[in-house]
Motif scaffolding. Structure first.
Motif, PDB file in Angstrom:
ATOM      1  N   ILE A  38      19.274  -3.717  -4.631  1.00 20.68           N
ATOM      2  CA  ILE A  38      17.739  -3.904  -4.405  1.00 20.68           C
ATOM      3  C   ILE A  38      17.497  -4.858  -3.325  1.00 20.68           C
ATOM      4  N   LYS A  39      16.216  -4.254  -2.660  1.00 13.86           N
ATOM      5  CA  LYS A  39      15.907  -5.016  -1.557  1.00 13.86           C
ATOM      6  C   LYS A  39      14.474  -4.957  -1.822  1.00 13.86           C
ATOM      7  N   THR A  40      13.914  -6.290  -1.613  1.00 13.90           N
ATOM      8  CA  THR A  40      12.435  -6.522  -1.941  1.00 13.90           C
ATOM      9  C   THR A  40      11.710  -6.926  -0.573  1.00 13.90           C
ATOM     10  N   ASP A  41      10.523  -6.525  -0.746  1.00  9.51           N
ATOM     11  CA  ASP A  41       9.466  -6.835   0.493  1.00  9.51           C
ATOM     12  C   ASP A  41       9.965  -6.136   2.062  1.00  9.51           C
ATOM     13  N   VAL A  42      10.469  -4.954   1.823  1.00  5.71           N
ATOM     14  CA  VAL A  42      11.152  -4.526   3.055  1.00  5.71           C
ATOM     15  C   VAL A  42       9.856  -4.158   3.848  1.00  5.71           C
ATOM     16  N   SER A  43       9.949  -4.684   5.159  1.00  2.00           N
ATOM     17  CA  SER A  43       8.716  -4.405   6.101  1.00  2.00           C
ATOM     18  C   SER A  43       8.571  -3.045   6.728  1.00  2.00           C
ATOM     19  N   TYR A  44       7.695  -2.257   6.619  1.00  2.00           N
ATOM     20  CA  TYR A  44       7.547  -0.819   7.075  1.00  2.00           C
ATOM     21  C   TYR A  44       6.384  -0.954   8.369  1.00  2.00           C
ATOM     22  N   GLY A  45       5.863  -1.833   8.463  1.00  2.00           N
ATOM     23  CA  GLY A  45       4.802  -2.096   9.564  1.00  2.00           C
ATOM     24  C   GLY A  45       4.473  -3.762   9.739  1.00  2.00           C
ATOM     25  N   ASN A  46       3.605  -3.830  10.825  1.00  2.00           N
ATOM     26  CA  ASN A  46       3.357  -5.105  11.165  1.00  2.00           C
ATOM     27  C   ASN A  46       2.485  -5.943  10.167  1.00  2.00           C
ATOM     28  N   TYR A 104       0.288  -1.188   0.125  1.00  2.00           N
ATOM     29  CA  TYR A 104      -0.450  -0.565   1.199  1.00  2.00           C
ATOM     30  C   TYR A 104      -1.599  -1.545   1.607  1.00  2.00           C
ATOM     31  N   ARG A 105      -2.204  -1.351   2.835  1.00  4.34           N
ATOM     32  CA  ARG A 105      -3.278  -2.052   3.320  1.00  4.34           C
ATOM     33  C   ARG A 105      -4.414  -1.709   2.411  1.00  4.34           C
ATOM     34  N   LEU A 106      -4.868  -2.809   1.906  1.00  2.03           N
ATOM     35  CA  LEU A 106      -6.275  -2.667   0.939  1.00  2.03           C
ATOM     36  C   LEU A 106      -7.673  -2.679   1.942  1.00  2.03           C
ATOM     37  N   VAL A 107      -8.543  -1.974   1.140  1.00  8.40           N
ATOM     38  CA  VAL A 107      -9.932  -1.804   1.748  1.00  8.40           C
ATOM     39  C   VAL A 107     -10.506  -3.180   1.968  1.00  8.40           C
ATOM     40  N   ASP A 108     -11.014  -3.661   2.709  1.00  5.80           N
ATOM     41  CA  ASP A 108     -11.893  -4.959   3.181  1.00  5.80           C
ATOM     42  C   ASP A 108     -12.995  -4.598   4.217  1.00  5.80           C
ATOM     43  N   GLU A 109     -13.542  -5.657   4.653  1.00  6.92           N
ATOM     44  CA  GLU A 109     -14.431  -5.515   5.658  1.00  6.92           C
ATOM     45  C   GLU A 109     -14.084  -5.004   6.947  1.00  6.92           C
ATOM     46  N   SER A 110     -12.968  -5.091   7.454  1.00  3.42           N
ATOM     47  CA  SER A 110     -12.334  -4.520   8.518  1.00  3.42           C
ATOM     48  C   SER A 110     -11.311  -3.237   8.589  1.00  3.42           C
ATOM     49  N   ASN A 119      -1.989   6.617   6.180  1.00 11.05           N
ATOM     50  CA  ASN A 119      -1.160   6.445   7.193  1.00 11.05           C
ATOM     51  C   ASN A 119       0.070   5.593   6.852  1.00 11.05           C
ATOM     52  N   ASP A 120      -0.081   4.712   5.956  1.00 10.53           N
ATOM     53  CA  ASP A 120       0.687   3.673   5.407  1.00 10.53           C
ATOM     54  C   ASP A 120       1.827   4.480   4.493  1.00 10.53           C
ATOM     55  N   ILE A 121       1.311   5.513   3.716  1.00 12.19           N
ATOM     56  CA  ILE A 121       2.352   6.362   3.034  1.00 12.19           C
ATOM     57  C   ILE A 121       3.508   7.163   4.038  1.00 12.19           C
ATOM     58  N   SER A 122       2.643   7.522   5.134  1.00 11.78           N
ATOM     59  CA  SER A 122       3.301   8.249   6.118  1.00 11.78           C
ATOM     60  C   SER A 122       4.296   7.230   6.713  1.00 11.78           C
ATOM     61  N   HIS A 127      10.008   5.382   7.502  1.00 12.48           N
ATOM     62  CA  HIS A 127      10.846   4.466   7.409  1.00 12.48           C
ATOM     63  C   HIS A 127      12.044   4.818   6.455  1.00 12.48           C
ATOM     64  N   LEU A 128      11.782   5.351   5.425  1.00 17.82           N
ATOM     65  CA  LEU A 128      13.065   5.970   4.611  1.00 17.82           C
ATOM     66  C   LEU A 128      13.755   6.818   5.256  1.00 17.82           C
ATOM     67  N   ASN A 129      13.088   7.757   6.076  1.00 14.59           N
ATOM     68  CA  ASN A 129      13.999   8.966   6.759  1.00 14.59           C
ATOM     69  C   ASN A 129      14.593   8.217   8.005  1.00 14.59           C
ATOM     70  N   ALA A 130      14.001   7.446   8.440  1.00 11.80           N
ATOM     71  CA  ALA A 130      14.975   6.466   9.404  1.00 11.80           C
ATOM     72  C   ALA A 130      16.340   5.707   9.066  1.00 11.80           C
ATOM     73  N   ASN A 131      16.270   5.574   7.653  1.00 13.60           N
ATOM     74  CA  ASN A 131      17.466   4.691   7.086  1.00 13.60           C
ATOM     75  C   ASN A 131      18.107   5.315   5.996  1.00 13.60           C
ATOM     76  N   LEU A 132      18.122   6.659   6.094  1.00  9.07           N
ATOM     77  CA  LEU A 132      18.803   7.610   5.274  1.00  9.07           C
ATOM     78  C   LEU A 132      20.136   7.115   5.184  1.00  9.07           C
ATOM     79  N   ASP A 133      20.974   7.126   6.127  1.00 11.22           N
ATOM     80  CA  ASP A 133      22.213   6.536   6.256  1.00 11.22           C
ATOM     81  C   ASP A 133      22.702   5.312   5.902  1.00 11.22           C
TER      82      ASP A 133
END
Length: 287
Positions: A38-46, A104-110, A119-122, A127-133
């Motif tokens: 189990i890996k939690t809070d894996v970052s896939y973006g900034n 995923y990023r939630l809607v707010d003022e910005s 885009n977040d789903i993509s 990220h998963l495809n880059a880590n298949l191995d």
């Protein structure tokens, strides 16, 4: 106006805690019989919201399939922890399946809903495809989405699944057609204001069709399973009915269940029926 809230109750049983273990590899980097991980809070973006939890089953290999969970919350709220009930059910009844529970990023003022959340789903899939191995999983994925998350899962599966990586998609009370008069004229909330908050004020029919799974689905769509409530105050039954008819016209494998007395979520026998049908659908089209 308050955004749509996903109020689905997904699990009524006690869940035992799961321990995190490490994979074992040989000195030659060949995978041995792997332990669960189990890996939690894996970052896939900034962005701080661009994280996912991944649950990798023991004995997995390069043929192991993955279910991606997409939470609801009206595109403006919610968290991956809302889908933990699904995590427990999958681990119990589909123990050979990997699970990715994403934020995923939630809607707010910005931040507008589209294309940010798509885009977040993509980004997650990339990220998963880059880590298949590293993960020792295949590139066969399925979606389970609830409410707003179901809308996103359907839209990605129908409009962005160019490499046919998504093998099945499940929508539980997900909006499907933003041009549907029954949705636009829903008296339970100000739909026009909601859509303006999500997508901006310059809305056109063409744009609403672009973000509507009903208008984006083609004959290449993956098998789809739909669950809706007949007394849902937020998502009219026409949202499920229309997509079901479109899937039938296109010859797409699908199943559709309407619970006449249910609202925007359900429990008891209806919940048991949902999981029974969804489990069978996953086994038929993903496993």
């Amino acid at each position: 106006m308050k955004p749509i809230k996903s109020i689905i109750i997904l699990l009524l049983i006690a869940v035992s805690s799961y321990s995190c273990t490490s994979d074992t590899t040989s000195d030659t980097n060949e995978f041995t019989d792997l332990e669960a991980l189990i890996k939690t809070d894996v970052s896939y973006g900034n962005h701080e919201s661009q994280t996912y939890d991944i649950y990798l089953p023991e004995h997995r290999d390069i043929d192991t399939k993955t279910l991606i969970l997409v939470h609801g919350g009206g595109w403006t709220s919610g968290d991956k922890n809302d889908m933990n009930g699904f995590v427990a059910l999958i681990q119990k009844d589909l123990p050979n399946t990997a699970i990715v529970n994403m934020n995923y990023r939630l809607v707010d003022e910005s931040t507008e809903a589209y294309p940010t959340q798509i885009n977040d789903i993509s980004a997650v899939i990339n990220h998963l495809n880059a880590n298949l191995d590293a993960y020792q999983i295949s590139d066969d994925f399925g979606f389970i989405g609830t409410s707003a998350g179901a809308h996103l899962a359907l839209l990605w599966s129908y409009a962005f699944n160019e490499n046919e990586l998504i093998k099945m998609v499940c929508s539980i009370v997900g909006p499907t057609n933003f041009t549907d008069p029954a949705y636009l004229e829903n008296l339970n909330f100000n739909t026009a204001s909601l859509l303006e908050n999500l997508y901006g004020i310059d809305l056109t029919t063409e744009f609403l069709e672009t973000v509507s799974p009903y208008h984006q689905v083609t004959a290449a769509a993956p098998p789809t399973v739909l669950f809706y409530g007949g007394k849902d105050p937020l998502v009219p039954t026409s949202q499920g009915d229309q997509l079901q008819h479109k899937l039938q016209e296109l010859g797409i494998m699908h199943e559709y269940t309407l619970y006449p007395e249910a609202g925007h979520g359900w429990a008891g026998l209806e919940l048991l029926d949902t999981w029974s049908k969804l489990k069978s659908f996953i086994e038929a089209h993903l496993d």
